[in-house]
Design an enzyme around this catalytic site. Structure first.
Site, PDB file in Angstrom:
ATOM      1  N   GLU A 454       0.812  -1.218   0.000  1.00 45.57           N
ATOM      2  CA  GLU A 454       0.000   0.000   0.000  1.00 45.57           C
ATOM      3  C   GLU A 454       0.849   1.273   0.000  1.00 45.57           C
ATOM      4  O   GLU A 454       0.659   2.163   0.826  1.00 45.57           O
ATOM      5  CB  GLU A 454      -0.972  -0.016   1.185  1.00 45.57           C
ATOM      6  CG  GLU A 454      -1.992  -1.125   1.070  1.00 45.57           C
ATOM      7  CD  GLU A 454      -3.100  -1.052   2.113  1.00 45.57           C
ATOM      8  OE1 GLU A 454      -3.030  -0.184   2.996  1.00 45.57           O
ATOM      9  OE2 GLU A 454      -4.041  -1.852   2.018  1.00 45.57           O
ATOM     10  N   GLU A 529      -4.868  -8.676   0.888  1.00 39.81           N
ATOM     11  CA  GLU A 529      -5.709  -8.242   2.011  1.00 39.81           C
ATOM     12  C   GLU A 529      -7.155  -8.224   1.550  1.00 39.81           C
ATOM     13  O   GLU A 529      -7.466  -7.753   0.462  1.00 39.81           O
ATOM     14  CB  GLU A 529      -5.321  -6.836   2.509  1.00 39.81           C
ATOM     15  CG  GLU A 529      -4.002  -6.786   3.240  1.00 39.81           C
ATOM     16  CD  GLU A 529      -3.675  -5.397   3.780  1.00 39.81           C
ATOM     17  OE1 GLU A 529      -4.619  -4.613   4.047  1.00 39.81           O
ATOM     18  OE2 GLU A 529      -2.481  -5.091   3.925  1.00 39.81           O
TER      19      GLU A 529
END
Length: 958
Positions: A454, A529
Site C-alpha cells: 500500500e 488483504e
C-alpha cells in the site's frame, strides 16, 4: 571420550555460571546434536543470553536524565572505547531494574488520549521523551579458553534505532526495529574477566502505523566460533524433485578471520525428519584469504524424499562441517524442507503439484498482555489457533518477523508471505531486503517474498514501476526460487500492478480485479488483504457510544465486502490463488472505526487473546475438513423477552434445523460458502441447532440461557505446547450448573506460586486496564549537594549546622591540599507512600571510611553490598529528606585522574497492585511462565461473590 566430555563440561560451566540451568541444558543439547563431543569437535557455540539484564529509562534530549550519555569531552564517535554514561563499563547500574528478555517496555505503560493512535495510545514513544529511550546492560564472563575464537553478539531485533556497546566500545547502530544483526567483539574481550554489553534503544519514532513495541523484544545470543567458519545465515539450501528423487543444492559461504592457508574440506550431511543420515558428500576447496569469503556449492542426492506439506511438514537437517588438517573447525546446522511451489495465472497456486487455495490471514506481531515481546511458545500458540480455524497461509504484516514465528510455521505446516518493511532502491532499503531473504530463505514455509504494501504515493505511476522492477530483480538475485508480490490498494490498473510478478490485491472495493486479470492474463494474482471487517467478540448489537461493533459478519463500509462476500469471490475464481484476511488476530493500535478510548483494532477473526469471534466458525466451515455447526448469538437476553433476535448458523452441513425450547423453527438448506439466518423472538431456555448430512443428523449445537456467575474456572489452552515453560490460561465463570456465562464481566484477581505472570488480557478493545502489574521503580538524584570540612562533637556525630561553612561539593577542590575528612549533605524528595515504598541508597564512593546519615539517623550498609543502604521507613519522611555522608577524601594518584563526584542514587520501589483483569463477555486470559526449578505452578483466581478457582500446571522442560 568420557574424559573429553567432562573436560568440556567443566569449561562450559566456567562460562555458564551466570546463566540459567535451562539455558545450560539447551546449550548442551545443541552441542550434542551438532556432534560437538566427537573426536575433532567444533568450537561453535550459540548461547542464549536473555537472562539477568538491567534496564532503566533514559531521556530523548535531556542528557542529564539520559545518565550523562554523550557528554564526555571525547565521544564514542571521536575516540575508540570512549562510551560514556551507561555505555561505560564502570557505570553503576545497581539501582536499575532487573529483567529477562524478550522485553517490551511500551506494553508496561498506561494509556493516554495524547499518546499515539497507531500504538494503541500507550504512553511511550513520540510525545513521551521520558519513555522513549531505554537502556539495557548485562555483564558476562568469557573464558581464557576462548582466546583465538571469534566472539560475536547476535540480536534478533531491537525496537528501534539501537546503539550497542561492548566494554565501552561502540559497535554500531541498527535503525530498523525488525532487522536481526550481529557484531564481532573479539578484539574487545576481557578474557577471564567481566565484559559489559550495553544497548540504547530509541523508540521515539515509529516505523509502522500499528503497535510495534519498544526495546529488546527478541532474543540475544553470544556466539563463539573458530576463525574459519560459516558466516551468519551462510547456507542456502534448495531442491529439485524428479522421478521421486531430490537433488539438494547446498551453497555455503565460508569466512576466514585467521591465517588459514591451503586446502579445506567441506562435509555436507543430510538427516531426514527422524534424524537418520540419508546422504553425505565431501569436497575440497582452497581456504579464502584473510577476512575474505568463498562460496561453495554442493549437489546432494536424496532418494524417496519426504516432502514438506501442510499436513505433513517434514523437515530435513543439513549439517555443514569445515575441516582443515583433519580437524573440524566449524559445524553449522540448517533446517530445510523439500517441496515444490508454483503459481499459475489460470489455476492459482500449487504445492508439490497439488492445487492449494490460499486461506490466509494478515497479522501483526503483538499479543494481549505481552505486547511485542512474545515468548517462543506464544508463536506456536498463535499459529495453531490459525490452523485450527482452517487457515493455511500467513502474511507477515508489514515487516520481517521474529525467526521463531517462521520456525513455528515450518513445524506446523503454515505457508508464509515474508515481507520487508519499506520500498526503495538504496542501501537502506535493499540491504534490509537482502538480510531478510538471506536469513529466511531456508524456511520451506515461505512461498513468496513481499517487497511492499500500500505505497499509495507511488503505486500507480512510473516511480512505483521502477522501484518494483529493481526490488524484484534484486530479490531474484538472492533467491530465484520464490516469486515476488506487492500489496496494492489504490487501483489495479498501472504502475506497480503492471510489473509485479504476483499481483497482490488489497480489497475488492479498491478496483476491478476481473478487469485487471483480463488485461494481464499471464500475471498470477491473490488477495493479499481482504475483509477488514469490524467485530467485537461476544457483542451482537452495535453500540457506538460504547465503541462496540456487532459480531455478525457485515460490510465494514459500503465499498468493502464482508468476510463471506470476500471468500465467495476468491473461492469461485480458480485464477486467483486465494486470499489473506485482514486480520487473523486483533492488534493494538488502528482502533478503526473509532478512536480513543478504543485501543485495539476490530479487524481480527480472533481478539488480541486468541479468543474466537463468530467469523472464525464461518471460515472453519469452508476452510476446514471437519463437520462444523456454530450458532450465534448466546442466549442470555434478559429484558428482551418477545423481541426478535437474529440467529445465525455457520455450518458446512447440507441442512440445519433450529429449535427453541424443543419447538422447531424450520429446517434450511445451506448454500456453498454461505450461512443461515432466522428471526427468533427471545424466550429464555434452550436454542438448539441440528446439522444434517445426507439426511442424517451429524451435529448438534446448543445455546442455553444461564444462571448468574458462581464459580471461577481456569483451564490451560489445549493448543499450548506441552514442552515449554510458558502456558496460556483461559479464565471464565460458570453458573451453578457449570455453564459458561457469556455476559460475565467480573474482575478477577490472580496469585501464582512456582512461576510468574507475564501478562493479562481479555479482548476488550476499549479496556484501559493494565496489561502488566510490575513494581514501579523511580530513581531520584541527590540535589543541592554540599560539603564542608569535618567537625565532630563528643558523640562522634556530624556537628551542628554552621551555614557559612557549607559550599558546593567538590567545586574548586584542591586535591593536593585536602582536609583529613569532609561532611557532605544533599536532599531528596519522597512524595507519597512512604510506608509502602522500598527505598534504598546506592552509594558511589566519594571517599573512604564513610558513614551515612539520613535525617540525622545513622544507617548501615546491607550485608550483600557494602555500598547499598536500605532506608527504613522509620528514618524517612514525606517531602524533603536530608542525606549526610562523612568520609575521608579520595586521593589522586596522577594529576589527570578523574575523581568521582557523584554520591549515588536513591531508588524508590512502589510495590504493584495484585494482578487482576475484568472478564470481557465471559473470558479473560493470563499468560504464565514456570520457574526454572519448579515442576508445578499453582494459579489461584478470586473475585467478590464467586467461588475461587485453582489450577495446577505441570510444564515439561524443553
Amino acid at each position: 571420550m568420557k574424559i573429553l566430555f567432562l573436560s568440556l563440561l567443566a569449561n562450559h560451566f566456567i562460562f555458564m555460571k551466570t546463566i540459567s540451568l535451562k539455558e545450560i541444558l539447551l546449550h548442551f543439547i545443541v552441542l550434542i546434536s551438532m556432534g560437538s563431543f566427537a573426536q575433532n569437535q567444533s568450537d561453535r557455540e550459540l548461547i542464549v543470553i536473555d537472562k539477568d539484564w538491567r534496564f532503566a529509562f533514559g531521556h530523548l534530549y535531556d542528557t542529564q536524565k539520559d545518565f550523562g550519555h554523550a557528554e564526555g569531552y571525547f565521544s564514542y564517535l571521536a575516540k575508540t572505547g570512549f562510551g560514556d554514561g551507561p555505555a561505560a563499563p564502570g557505570f553503576d547500574d545497581r539501582a536499575w531494574r532487573k529483567l529477562d528478555l524478550p522485553h517490551d517496555w511500551a506494553v508496561e505503560q498506561g494509556f493516554s488520549e495524547k499518546a499515539s493512535y497507531s500504538h494503541g495510545f500507550k504512553t511511550s514513544g513520540k510525545g513521551f521523551p521520558e519513555k522513549s529511550i531505554g537502556w539495557y546492560r548485562k555483564k558476562i564472563n568469557i573464558s581464557q579458553n576462548d582466546q583465538g575464537k571469534i566472539i560475536s553478539l547476535k540480536f534478533d531485533g531491537v525496537f528501534r534505532n539501537s546503539k550497542v556497546f561492548f566494554n565501552g566500545h561502540f559497535l554500531g547502530t541498527e535503525e530498523s526495529g525488525y532487522n536481526g544483526f550481529e557484531y564481532d567483539v573479539t578484539a574487545y574481550v576481557n578474557y577471564d574477566g567481566e565484559n559489559t554489553i550495553v544497548v540504547r534503544a530509541d523508540a521515539s519514532m515509529e516505523e509502522g502505523w500499528f503497535y510495534e513495541g519498544a526495546g529488546i523484544y527478541r532474543h540475544v545470543y553470544l556466539q563463539k566460533s573458530n576463525q574459519l567458519h560459516v558466516i551468519q545465515n551462510g547456507t542456502y539450501v534448495t531442491s529439485e524433485i524428479q522421478d521421486n528423487n531430490a537433488e539438494v543444492t547446498a551453497e555455503v559461504t565460508i569466512e576466514n578471520k585467521g591465517n588459514f592457508k591451503g586446502n579445506i574440506e567441506i562435509i555436507q550431511t543430510i538427516f531426514d525428519p527422524s534424524g537418520k543420515q540419508v546422504s553425505n558428500i565431501t569436497e575440497n576447496i582452497l581456504a579464502p584469504d584473510f577476512y575474505k569469503t568463498v562460496k561453495n556449492t554442493s549437489k546432494i542426492k536424496v532418494s524417496n524424499p519426504l516432502l514438506w506439506d501442510l499436513d505433513a511438514p517434514n523437515l530435513y537437517r543439513l549439517l555443514t562441517q569445515i575441516k582443515q588438517e583433519g580437524k573440524i573447525t566449524d559445524s553449522y546446522e540448517t533446517n530445510f524442507g523439500i517441496r515444490t511451489i508454483k503459481f499459475d495465472p489460470e489455476n492459482g497456486f500449487f504445492l508439490n503439484g497439488k492445487s492449494i487455495k490460499l486461506k490466509g490471514t494478515n497479522n501483526h506481531q503483538d499479543h494481549a498482555g505481552i505486547g511485542a515481546a512474545l515468548p517462543d511458545e506464544l508463536q506456536y500458540y498463535r499459529i495453531k489457533k490459525l490452523k485450527e480455524m482452517g487457515s493455511n497461509a500467513y502474511r507477515c504484516s508489514h515487516n520481517p518477523p521474529t525467526p521463531e514465528l517462521l520456525d513455528a510455521c515450518d513445524k506446523l505446516g503454515m505457508l508464509v508471505i515474508d515481507e520487508t518493511r519499506l520500498m526503495g532502491i538504496n542501501d537502506y532499503h535493499l540491504n534490509d531486503l537482502k538480510r531478510l531473504i538471506e536469513r529466511d530463505r531456508n524456511h520451506p514455509s515461505i512461498f513468496c517474498w513481499s517487497v511492499g504494501n500500500e505505497e499509495w504515493n507511488i503505486e500507480g505511476g512510473i516511480v512505483g514501476e521502477r522501484i518494483t522492477n529493481i526490488m524484484q530483480g534484486f530479490s531474484k538475485s538472492i533467491d530465484p526460487t520464490r516469486p515476488v508480490t506487492v500489496g496494492i490498494s489504490s487501483g489495479f490498473k498501472s504502475g506497480i500492478s503492471s510489473v509485479v510478478e504476483i499481483m497482490g490485491y488489497n480489497y475488492m472495493g479498491n478496483g476491478d480485479i476481473d478487469a485487471h486479470r483480463n488485461a494481464f492474463k499471464n500475471q498470477p494474482g491473490m488477495g493479499t488483504e481482504e475483509g477488514s471487517t469490524f467485530a467485537t467478540r461476544g457483542i451482537y448489537f452495535t453500540d457506538d457510544a460504547k465503541h462496540y461493533q456487532s459480531a455478525y459478519d457485515k460490510k465494514p463500509r459500503p465499498t468493502f465486502y464482508s468476510i463471506e462476500e470476500g471468500w465467495k469471490f476468491y473461492a469461485e475464481r480458480p485464477y486467483l490463488a486465494g486470499m489473506f484476511i485482514w486480520t487473523g488476530f486483533d492488534y493494538r493500535g488502528e482502533p478503526t472505526p473509532y478512536g480513543w478510548p478504543s485501543v485495539t483494532s476490530y479487524f481480527g477473526m480472533m481478539d488480541v487473546c486468541g479468543f474466537p469471534k463468530d467469523n472464525v466458525f464461518y471460515l472453519k466451515s469452508w476452510w476446514g475438513n471437519e463437520p462444523v455447526l456454530h450458532l450465534l448469538p448466546h442466549w442470555n437476553w434478559s429484558g428482551m423477552e418477545g423481541k426478535e433476535i437474529d440467529v445465525w448458523a455457520y455450518s458446512n452441513c447440507d441442512e440445519v434445523e433450529l429449535f427453541l425450547n424443543k419447538k422447531s423453527l424450520g429446517k434450511k438448506k445451506m448454500e456453498q460458502y454461505g450461512h443461515l439466518e432466522w428471526k427468533v423472538k427471545y424466550a429464555p431456555g434452550t436454542l438448539e441447532a441440528i446439522g444434517y448430512k445426507n439426511d442424517k443428523k451429524i451435529l448438534t449445537e446448543i445455546q442455553k440461557t444461564t444462571g448468574n456467575p458462581e464459580n471461577i474456572k481456569l483451564s490451560v489452552d489445549k493448543e499450548n505446547p506441552s514442552n515449554g515453560n510458558v502456558a496460556v490460561i483461559t479464565v471464565e465463570v460458570t453458573d451453578k450448573n457449570g455453564l459458561h456465562v457469556p455476559t460475565a464481566n467480573n474482575e478477577i484477581t490472580f496469585t501464582i506460586k512456582g512461576g510468574k505472570i507475564l501478562g493479562v488480557g481479555n479482548g476488550d478493545p476499549t479496556s484501559l486496564e493494565k496489561d502488566q502489574f510490575i513494581d514501579d521503580i523511580h530513581l531520584v538524584a541527590i540535589s543541592n549537594f554540599e560539603e564542608r570540612k569535618q567537625l565532630v562533637d563528643a558523640a562522634n556525630q556530624p556537628a551542628l549546622d554552621e551555614p557559612n561553612a557549607w559550599k558546593e561539593a567538590f567545586k574548586d577542590r584542591d586535591y593536593k591540599n585536602q582536609a583529613s575528612a569532609y561532611i557532605y549533605r544533599g536532599k531528596f524528595e519522597l512524595k507519597n507512600n512512604v510506608q509502602a515504598n522500598i527505598v534504598d541508597f546506592f552509594y558511589k564512593k566519594i571517599g573512604v571510611n564513610e558513614s551515612i546519615f539520613v535525617n540525622g539517623n545513622l544507617v548501615n550498609a546491607s550485608s550483600e553490598d557494602s555500598q547499598k543502604y536500605h532506608l527504613d521507613k522509620t528514618v524517612l519522611k514525606e517531602g524533603t529528606n536530608v542525606i549526610t555522608i562523612r568520609a575521608s577524601p579520595l586521593q589522586k594518584v596522577k594529576d589527570w585522574d578523574v575523581m568521582n563526584t557523584d554520591p549515588g542514587i536513591i531508588r524508590i520501589i512502589t510495590p504493584s497492585e495484585p494482578w487482576k483483569r475484568k472478564l470481557f463477555n465471559g473470558y479473560a486470559q493470563i499468560i504464565i511462565q514456570k520457574d526454572e526449578n519448579n515442576s508445578d505452578v499453582i494459579v489461584s483466581a478470586s473475585a467478590k461473590g464467586l467461588k475461587a478457582g485453582v489450577l495446577s500446571v505441570s510444564q515439561k522442560k524443553k
